[in-house]
Scaffold this motif. Structure first.
Motif, PDB file in Angstrom:
ATOM      1  N   GLY A 160      -6.592   3.802  -7.300  1.00  0.00           N
ATOM      2  CA  GLY A 160      -6.358   4.651  -6.339  1.00  0.00           C
ATOM      3  C   GLY A 160      -7.563   5.026  -5.578  1.00  0.00           C
ATOM      4  N   THR A 161      -7.921   4.903  -4.200  1.00  0.00           N
ATOM      5  CA  THR A 161      -8.878   5.627  -3.278  1.00  0.00           C
ATOM      6  C   THR A 161      -8.462   7.027  -2.741  1.00  0.00           C
ATOM      7  OG1 THR A 161     -10.017   3.489  -3.088  1.00  0.00           O
ATOM      8  CG2 THR A 161     -10.338   5.337  -1.613  1.00  0.00           C
ATOM      9  N   ARG A 162      -9.333   7.991  -2.960  1.00  0.00           N
ATOM     10  CA  ARG A 162      -9.010   9.367  -2.274  1.00  0.00           C
ATOM     11  C   ARG A 162      -9.840   9.337  -0.926  1.00  0.00           C
ATOM     12  NH1 ARG A 162      -6.995  14.018  -3.744  1.00  0.00           N
ATOM     13  NH2 ARG A 162      -6.771  13.379  -5.926  1.00  0.00           N
ATOM     14  N   LEU A 163      -8.916   9.539   0.011  1.00  0.00           N
ATOM     15  CA  LEU A 163      -9.563   9.649   1.427  1.00  0.00           C
ATOM     16  C   LEU A 163      -9.681  10.726   1.867  1.00  0.00           C
ATOM     17  CD1 LEU A 163     -10.391   8.057   4.033  1.00  0.00           C
ATOM     18  CD2 LEU A 163      -7.955   8.045   4.575  1.00  0.00           C
ATOM     19  N   ALA A 164     -10.964  11.140   2.366  1.00  0.00           N
ATOM     20  CA  ALA A 164     -11.118  12.588   3.032  1.00  0.00           C
ATOM     21  C   ALA A 164     -11.517  12.654   4.169  1.00  0.00           C
ATOM     22  CB  ALA A 164     -12.170  13.330   1.908  1.00  0.00           C
ATOM     23  N   ASP A 202      -4.184  12.050   7.317  1.00  0.00           N
ATOM     24  CA  ASP A 202      -4.304  10.778   6.501  1.00  0.00           C
ATOM     25  C   ASP A 202      -5.001  11.163   5.148  1.00  0.00           C
ATOM     26  OD1 ASP A 202      -5.131   9.111   9.559  1.00  0.00           O
ATOM     27  OD2 ASP A 202      -3.206   9.448   8.432  1.00  0.00           O
ATOM     28  N   SER A 203      -5.508  12.283   5.020  1.00  0.00           N
ATOM     29  CA  SER A 203      -6.132  12.741   3.685  1.00  0.00           C
ATOM     30  C   SER A 203      -5.198  12.547   2.678  1.00  0.00           C
ATOM     31  CB  SER A 203      -6.659  14.073   3.687  1.00  0.00           C
ATOM     32  OG  SER A 203      -7.727  14.269   4.463  1.00  0.00           O
ATOM     33  N   ALA A 204      -5.438  11.772   1.600  1.00  0.00           N
ATOM     34  CA  ALA A 204      -4.559  11.472   0.489  1.00  0.00           C
ATOM     35  C   ALA A 204      -5.241  10.584  -0.501  1.00  0.00           C
ATOM     36  CB  ALA A 204      -3.169  10.832   0.912  1.00  0.00           C
ATOM     37  N   VAL A 205      -4.372  10.226  -1.589  1.00  0.00           N
ATOM     38  CA  VAL A 205      -4.914   8.970  -2.434  1.00  0.00           C
ATOM     39  C   VAL A 205      -4.138   7.728  -1.900  1.00  0.00           C
ATOM     40  CG1 VAL A 205      -5.001   8.089  -4.643  1.00  0.00           C
ATOM     41  CG2 VAL A 205      -5.678  10.580  -4.250  1.00  0.00           C
ATOM     42  N   PRO A 233       4.150   8.826  -4.539  1.00  0.00           N
ATOM     43  CA  PRO A 233       3.617   7.941  -3.544  1.00  0.00           C
ATOM     44  C   PRO A 233       4.689   7.642  -2.510  1.00  0.00           C
ATOM     45  CG  PRO A 233       3.172   7.059  -5.871  1.00  0.00           C
ATOM     46  CD  PRO A 233       3.900   8.235  -5.960  1.00  0.00           C
ATOM     47  N   GLN A 234       4.352   7.283  -1.345  1.00  0.00           N
ATOM     48  CA  GLN A 234       5.187   6.885  -0.174  1.00  0.00           C
ATOM     49  C   GLN A 234       4.607   5.403   0.305  1.00  0.00           C
ATOM     50  OE1 GLN A 234       4.521  10.861   1.897  1.00  0.00           O
ATOM     51  NE2 GLN A 234       7.026  10.520   2.230  1.00  0.00           N
ATOM     52  N   PHE A 235       5.497   4.653   0.588  1.00  0.00           N
ATOM     53  CA  PHE A 235       5.212   3.445   1.216  1.00  0.00           C
ATOM     54  C   PHE A 235       4.599   3.723   2.461  1.00  0.00           C
ATOM     55  CE2 PHE A 235       6.126  -0.965   2.430  1.00  0.00           C
ATOM     56  CZ  PHE A 235       6.245  -0.993   3.604  1.00  0.00           C
ATOM     57  N   ILE A 236       3.453   2.594   2.854  1.00  0.00           N
ATOM     58  CA  ILE A 236       2.756   2.702   3.890  1.00  0.00           C
ATOM     59  C   ILE A 236       3.151   1.331   4.727  1.00  0.00           C
ATOM     60  CG2 ILE A 236       0.635   2.632   4.995  1.00  0.00           C
ATOM     61  CD1 ILE A 236      -0.630   3.976   2.829  1.00  0.00           C
ATOM     62  N   TRP A 270       0.862  -1.202   0.021  1.00  0.00           N
ATOM     63  CA  TRP A 270       0.142   0.228  -0.105  1.00  0.00           C
ATOM     64  C   TRP A 270       0.819   1.110  -0.183  1.00  0.00           C
ATOM     65  CZ3 TRP A 270      -5.258   0.449  -0.743  1.00  0.00           C
ATOM     66  CH2 TRP A 270      -5.852  -0.666  -0.503  1.00  0.00           C
ATOM     67  N   TYR A 271       0.446   2.019  -0.829  1.00  0.00           N
ATOM     68  CA  TYR A 271       1.186   3.329  -0.924  1.00  0.00           C
ATOM     69  C   TYR A 271      -0.019   4.689  -0.597  1.00  0.00           C
ATOM     70  CZ  TYR A 271       5.386   1.691  -3.457  1.00  0.00           C
ATOM     71  OH  TYR A 271       6.362   1.014  -3.592  1.00  0.00           O
ATOM     72  N   LYS A 272       0.614   5.688  -0.031  1.00  0.00           N
ATOM     73  CA  LYS A 272      -0.040   6.701   0.228  1.00  0.00           C
ATOM     74  C   LYS A 272       0.610   8.090  -0.870  1.00  0.00           C
ATOM     75  CE  LYS A 272      -0.706  10.282   4.010  1.00  0.00           C
ATOM     76  NZ  LYS A 272      -0.693  10.690   5.336  1.00  0.00           N
TER      77      LYS A 272
END
Lengths: 113, 112
Positions: free
Chosen positions: B105-109, B84-87, B44-47, B35-37
């Motif tokens: 991708g999922t956009r988290l708001a 945490d808001s990101a794709v 993208p950054q590794f989660i 999973w990436y953020k």
């Protein structure tokens, strides 16, 4: 910390121009990748390289070429830019054998007018 | 070939709630999942990641669950915060040269 840098954050080019996007990684990684990112489509692989002077086509190589003359540097070339190549371009690197995790650069937003 | 899909393009949650982002993959032989953020204007950054010999892995406020039977992957974020808001992207290790196949991708708001 792994660092992947890309030569430009924003680039505006005209249709038909030759465009070079440069990527440099500082962790002696074997593999390097170029993706384009478009809304709703995720990251799509253009080309990747697993060694100096070696390259492999990804899923969408048409209209692009790459060059890897040194281990740390991977260049993406648009031979004749077109408006449908307007996109975000992301470079990544990974360690190589048994190392799936990819480290990404900040991206280059290319606009072709 | 391998395909990776996400169930929702957007997810809206209240601050402090738990978030669950889902992902489905097609190749039952896939053995690595990540999973990436991606925050606005960044790469993208590794989660967190997980191999196919595990079904759960936990990090700091994040948990990845892998269900190989139905080829489903999820990312759970506990006590979601505005930062945490990101794709969020899931990706599956596929084929030679350690390539990754990415979902859309999922956009988290996150709302206060």
């Amino acid at each position: 910390d792994v660092k992947v840098t890309q030569s430009s954050r924003y680039l505006v080019k005209r249709t038909g121009e030759k465009v070079f996007l440069e990527c440099v990684q500082d962790m002696d990684h074997e593999n390097m990748f170029w993706y384009r990112q478009d809304p709703g489509l995720g990251l799509r692989l253009i080309y990747f390289s697993y060694d100096v002077k070696m390259k492999e086509k990804g899923d969408i190589p048409e209209g692009y070429s790459v060059s890897r003359e040194k281990k740390e540097r991977f260049s993406l070339i648009l031979e004749s830019a077109s408006t449908n190549q307007t996109s975000m371009y992301l470079c990544a690197s990974s360690i190589g054998t048994d190392g799936y995790e990819q480290y990404f650069g900040p991206g280059t937003r290319l606009t072709v007018t | 070939g391998e395909s990776v899909g996400l169930h929702l393009p957007t997810l809206s949650v209240q601050e402090g709630d738990n978030s669950i982002i889902n992902c489905a993959y097609s190749n039952s032989a896939s053995d690595y999942f990540i999973w990436y953020k991606q925050e606005s204007g960044k790469g993208p950054q590794f989660i967190i990641d997980i191999r196919s010999n595990m079904d759960k892995r936990q990090g700091q406020r994040v948990t990845v669950l892998l269900n190989k039977t139905v080829k489903h992957l999820s990312l759970q974020i506990a006590a979601t915060q505005p930062g945490d808001s990101a794709v969020y992207f899931c990706a599956v290790g596929s084929g030679g040269y350690n390539k990754l196949i990415f979902g859309a991708g999922t956009r988290l708001a996150v709302h206060p």
